[in-house]
Design an enzyme around this catalytic site. Sequence first.
Site, PDB file in Angstrom:
ATOM      1  N   ASN A 210       0.832  -1.215   0.000  1.00 12.37           N
ATOM      2  CA  ASN A 210       0.000   0.000   0.000  1.00 12.37           C
ATOM      3  C   ASN A 210       0.864   1.261   0.000  1.00 12.37           C
ATOM      4  O   ASN A 210       0.547   2.240  -0.672  1.00 12.37           O
ATOM      5  CB  ASN A 210      -0.944   0.001   1.211  1.00 12.37           C
ATOM      6  N   CYS A 262      -7.863   3.109   3.604  1.00 12.50           N
ATOM      7  CA  CYS A 262      -6.627   2.308   3.639  1.00 12.50           C
ATOM      8  C   CYS A 262      -5.348   3.121   3.523  1.00 12.50           C
ATOM      9  O   CYS A 262      -4.531   3.122   4.442  1.00 12.50           O
ATOM     10  CB  CYS A 262      -6.676   1.257   2.539  1.00 12.50           C
TER      11      CYS A 262
HETATM   12  C1  UGA Z   1      -6.201   0.085  -1.630  1.00 18.56           C
HETATM   13  C2  UGA Z   1      -5.287  -0.864  -2.438  1.00 18.56           C
HETATM   14  O1  UGA Z   1      -5.309  -0.506  -3.825  1.00 18.56           O
HETATM   15  C3  UGA Z   1      -5.728  -2.320  -2.268  1.00 18.56           C
HETATM   16  O2  UGA Z   1      -4.825  -3.186  -2.944  1.00 18.56           O
HETATM   17  C4  UGA Z   1      -5.754  -2.657  -0.782  1.00 18.56           C
HETATM   18  O3  UGA Z   1      -6.207  -3.982  -0.551  1.00 18.56           O
HETATM   19  C5  UGA Z   1      -6.697  -1.695  -0.068  1.00 18.56           C
HETATM   20  O4  UGA Z   1      -6.231  -0.342  -0.266  1.00 18.56           O
HETATM   21  C6  UGA Z   1      -6.689  -2.029   1.404  1.00 18.56           C
HETATM   22  O5  UGA Z   1      -5.649  -1.856   2.038  1.00 18.56           O
HETATM   23  O6  UGA Z   1      -7.672  -2.577   1.900  1.00 18.56           O
HETATM   24  P1  UGA Z   1      -8.651   1.113  -2.035  1.00 18.56           P
HETATM   25  O7  UGA Z   1      -8.371   1.953  -0.821  1.00 18.56           O
HETATM   26  O8  UGA Z   1      -9.952   0.403  -2.134  1.00 18.56           O
HETATM   27  O9  UGA Z   1      -7.512  -0.021  -2.201  1.00 18.56           O
HETATM   28  O10 UGA Z   1      -8.574   2.063  -3.298  1.00 18.56           O
HETATM   29  P2  UGA Z   1      -7.526   2.411  -4.447  1.00 18.56           P
HETATM   30  O11 UGA Z   1      -8.111   2.023  -5.743  1.00 18.56           O
HETATM   31  O12 UGA Z   1      -6.178   1.905  -4.141  1.00 18.56           O
HETATM   32  O13 UGA Z   1      -7.530   4.011  -4.376  1.00 18.56           O
HETATM   33  C7  UGA Z   1      -7.036   4.677  -3.212  1.00 18.56           C
HETATM   34  C8  UGA Z   1      -7.008   6.171  -3.451  1.00 18.56           C
HETATM   35  O14 UGA Z   1      -5.971   6.509  -4.372  1.00 18.56           O
HETATM   36  C9  UGA Z   1      -8.293   6.749  -4.038  1.00 18.56           C
HETATM   37  O15 UGA Z   1      -8.610   7.956  -3.362  1.00 18.56           O
HETATM   38  C10 UGA Z   1      -7.946   7.031  -5.479  1.00 18.56           C
HETATM   39  O16 UGA Z   1      -8.683   8.106  -6.027  1.00 18.56           O
HETATM   40  C11 UGA Z   1      -6.472   7.388  -5.357  1.00 18.56           C
HETATM   41  N1  UGA Z   1      -5.713   7.166  -6.619  1.00 18.56           N
HETATM   42  C12 UGA Z   1      -5.575   5.909  -7.118  1.00 18.56           C
HETATM   43  C13 UGA Z   1      -5.133   8.238  -7.267  1.00 18.56           C
HETATM   44  O17 UGA Z   1      -5.223   9.393  -6.826  1.00 18.56           O
HETATM   45  N2  UGA Z   1      -4.419   8.008  -8.426  1.00 18.56           N
HETATM   46  C14 UGA Z   1      -4.262   6.768  -8.933  1.00 18.56           C
HETATM   47  O18 UGA Z   1      -3.593   6.626  -9.984  1.00 18.56           O
HETATM   48  C15 UGA Z   1      -4.868   5.685  -8.272  1.00 18.56           C
END
Ligand code: UGA
Length: 434
Positions: A210, A262
């Site tokens: 993460n 997360c």
């Molecule tokens: C994250 C991880 O991706 C999972 O693999 C992990 O299991 C999970 O945390 C956890 O620890 O339970 P999640 O929090 O559901 O998953 O969401 P993400 O898709 O990772 O996005 C997290 C944040 O990053 C969001 O606010 C999203 O908008 C932001 N983000 C994501 C960006 O700003 N840019 C990106 O390129 C990708």
Amino acid sequence: MKLCIIGSGYVGLVSGACFAEVGHHVICVDNNEKKVAQLLNGEVPIYEPGLEELLHRNVAAGRLSFTTSTEEGVDKSDVVFIAVPTPPQPDGSVDLSYIEKVAREISAVLKPGQYRVIVDKSTVPVKTGEKVADTIRRYNKGSAEFDVVSNPEFLREGCAVPDLMKPDRIVIGGNSERAVALMQKIYEPFMAPVLVTDINSAELIKHAANSFLALKISYINAVARICEASGADVEKVADGIGMDKRIGRNFLNAGIGYGGSCFPKDIAAFIAISEDLGVPFTLLKEVEKINLTQRERFIAKIRETLWVLKDKKIAIWGLTFKPDTDDVRSSVAVQIVQDLVAEGADVVTYDPKGADKAIEFQLIQGARIAQSPLEAAKGAEALIIATEWNEFTKVDLSELKKAMHTPVIFDGRNLLDPETVRSAGFAYTSVGRN
Ligand code: UGA
């Protein structure tokens, strides 16, 4: 196999449903009576695409049930998963009191001669498995036979079901062959690569994964600032560096920063863990700082254009921390609503799924809620896109222009195409694109 999952939150509930889907018998335990009653009634307490159908199908097939009794779950199962929350404390370290409580509850109902594998699925600091084992041993008076395993979960909200059904990898951290063999059997139907490690390494993999993803996001956000200062386009830069297979294009989308339940918590926890171990991970402090200032810079851009925010009517599309979820925990979108309300702006929000939870947790007090993107934009002097819901790309730009008082858009997620929006007559500002 017979499985028990303690904690019916995002991880516990979706894992339970997916384990049942591949043929295991699963009992989900939760101490929240209201939640268990809802689940027994066929109601799903969270929005996650595909989950409702999966739950109903497996309950009907008799492979999935719900209870508030830890004893029932542990008695009837070979393997007991712990999937309870591990919330942050004010200093960033993890509150492990739910894990400790569940360990004691399990020890109280473990009977002699009843071998059980206790699996930690919650995200926990390295060495938690050792403490869980010590606690169960200390509190169990009948010398129960058990092993502790770490099996971190990598699902993303919004695509939790496909992530669980087709995972990139399964990590099993165990120090006992018997327990690891049972875990491998549970995961056999998923046909995914399995990595077996010791318990400490498995626990660390989760925080390290993460933190690395958050680092990628902050890295591209820092690059976006250089793009803004130099006239380059961050999307093109991300495409260019992402085509290198060693880097990859995923998680290189610039924007207003990462949120959710997360990343913010896990990065803070990993910093605290590293400090505890005497090896401070200072790089991650910079990751956090870039993330926080990304939102501040965005607000500064809005202020620069609108000059005074007080009494300005501002529409905000998006409340959830990302699309395809109703989760508003640590959402940057919600923080922007709060920032603008605090400055005296007249804020109207719209989100396809997140409004109910934002109201329930009193996160957007002082803001109004609209029932559609166009209703939110009606009479607005500016529109902010804070979450990249696909629905927002479908709004007709000429209708939007007609609805707004002044056609000004701040796109915090680089959702729209600058040329298209500008040629429709809008003033348009996004992140890392000029
Ligand atoms: C994250 C991880 O991706 C999972 O693999 C992990 O299991 C999970 O945390 C956890 O620890 O339970 P999640 O929090 O559901 O998953 O969401 P993400 O898709 O990772 O996005 C997290 C944040 O990053 C969001 O606010 C999203 O908008 C932001 N983000 C994501 C960006 O700003 N840019 C990106 O390129 C990708």
